[in-house]
Design a protein around this motif. Structure first.
Motif, short mmCIF file in Angstrom:
data_model
loop_
_atom_site.label_atom_id
_atom_site.label_comp_id
_atom_site.label_asym_id
_atom_site.label_seq_id
_atom_site.Cartn_x
_atom_site.Cartn_y
_atom_site.Cartn_z
N UNK A 1 -5.34 5.28 -8.29
CA UNK A 1 -5.03 3.86 -8.40
C UNK A 1 -5.75 3.24 -9.59
N UNK A 2 -7.00 3.60 -9.77
CA UNK A 2 -7.79 3.03 -10.86
C UNK A 2 -7.21 3.45 -12.22
N UNK A 3 -6.87 4.72 -12.35
CA UNK A 3 -6.29 5.20 -13.61
C UNK A 3 -4.98 4.47 -13.91
N UNK A 4 -4.14 4.29 -12.92
CA UNK A 4 -2.86 3.63 -13.14
C UNK A 4 -3.05 2.15 -13.48
N UNK A 5 -4.03 1.50 -12.88
CA UNK A 5 -4.33 0.11 -13.24
C UNK A 5 -4.78 0.03 -14.69
N UNK B 1 -8.26 -0.10 -4.57
CA UNK B 1 -8.16 0.97 -3.57
C UNK B 1 -8.11 0.41 -2.15
N UNK B 2 -8.89 -0.61 -1.87
CA UNK B 2 -8.88 -1.23 -0.55
C UNK B 2 -7.53 -1.90 -0.27
N UNK B 3 -6.98 -2.55 -1.28
CA UNK B 3 -5.67 -3.19 -1.11
C UNK B 3 -4.58 -2.16 -0.83
N UNK B 4 -4.63 -1.02 -1.51
CA UNK B 4 -3.63 0.03 -1.29
C UNK B 4 -3.83 0.65 0.10
N UNK C 1 -1.71 -3.69 1.45
CA UNK C 1 -1.48 -5.02 0.87
C UNK C 1 -0.80 -4.90 -0.49
N UNK C 2 -0.91 -3.71 -1.09
CA UNK C 2 -0.33 -3.44 -2.40
C UNK C 2 0.23 -2.03 -2.38
N UNK C 3 1.53 -1.87 -2.63
CA UNK C 3 2.09 -0.52 -2.67
C UNK C 3 1.52 0.26 -3.86
N UNK C 4 1.26 1.54 -3.66
CA UNK C 4 0.65 2.34 -4.72
C UNK C 4 1.49 2.36 -5.99
N UNK C 5 2.81 2.32 -5.85
CA UNK C 5 3.66 2.36 -7.03
C UNK C 5 3.66 1.03 -7.81
N UNK C 6 2.97 0.00 -7.31
CA UNK C 6 2.89 -1.29 -7.99
C UNK C 6 1.55 -1.51 -8.70
N UNK C 7 0.65 -0.53 -8.61
CA UNK C 7 -0.69 -0.70 -9.20
C UNK C 7 -0.60 -0.82 -10.72
N UNK C 8 0.23 0.02 -11.36
CA UNK C 8 0.37 -0.06 -12.82
C UNK C 8 0.94 -1.42 -13.22
N UNK C 9 1.93 -1.91 -12.44
CA UNK C 9 2.52 -3.22 -12.74
C UNK C 9 1.48 -4.34 -12.60
N UNK C 10 0.57 -4.19 -11.64
CA UNK C 10 -0.52 -5.17 -11.49
C UNK C 10 -1.41 -5.15 -12.74
N UNK C 11 -1.69 -3.96 -13.25
CA UNK C 11 -2.47 -3.87 -14.49
C UNK C 11 -1.76 -4.54 -15.65
N UNK C 12 -0.45 -4.33 -15.76
CA UNK C 12 0.32 -4.98 -16.83
C UNK C 12 0.31 -6.49 -16.69
N UNK C 13 0.44 -6.96 -15.44
CA UNK C 13 0.42 -8.41 -15.19
C UNK C 13 -0.96 -9.01 -15.45
N UNK C 14 -2.00 -8.23 -15.25
CA UNK C 14 -3.37 -8.71 -15.45
C UNK C 14 -3.79 -8.67 -16.91
#
Length: 101
Positions: free
Chosen positions: A90-94, A42-45, A49-62
């Motif tokens: 953001x948390x749900x999408x991650x 949430x702080x990054x968004x 520092x992180x676009x909101x539409x990339x949060x799910x992709x960050x979860x996939x990468x993690x």
């Protein structure tokens, strides 16, 4: 204190410690990991520092590096939870990203 009471007290302390550790790792520890991660995301968004539409992709990468770890297991959702996840959270999408198979 008699030797029997002393041994009994020591055994119950060990049993209590094991039960406490199991409860913590199954509940409190899991939610501490989720809370800390969601706060960082949430702080990054918020700071752009992180676009909101990339949060799910960050979860996939993690997902791969955290596979079969306590941190990775904390973010696993079942199919019903994935369907109910908010697109605005953001948390749900991650978590959806972490749970994708």
């Amino acid at each position: 204190m008699s030797l029997r009471k002393f041994i009994s007290t020591c055994v119950w302390m060990v049993v209590g410690g094991i039960v406490g550790w199991l409860i913590n790792s199954a509940t409190v520890g899991k939610y501490n990991v989720i809370n800390a991660t969601c706060s960082v995301i949430n702080t990054a968004v918020e700071n752009k520092l992180l676009p909101q539409d990339q949060v799910r992709a960050l979860g996939q990468a993690s997902q791969k590096p955290l596979l079969n770890t306590a941190a990775g297991d904390a973010f696993q959702l079942d199919e019903q939870q994935i369907q109910a996840a908010s697109n605005n959270s953001n948390c749900s999408q991650f978590m959806v990203g972490m749970s994708s198979h």
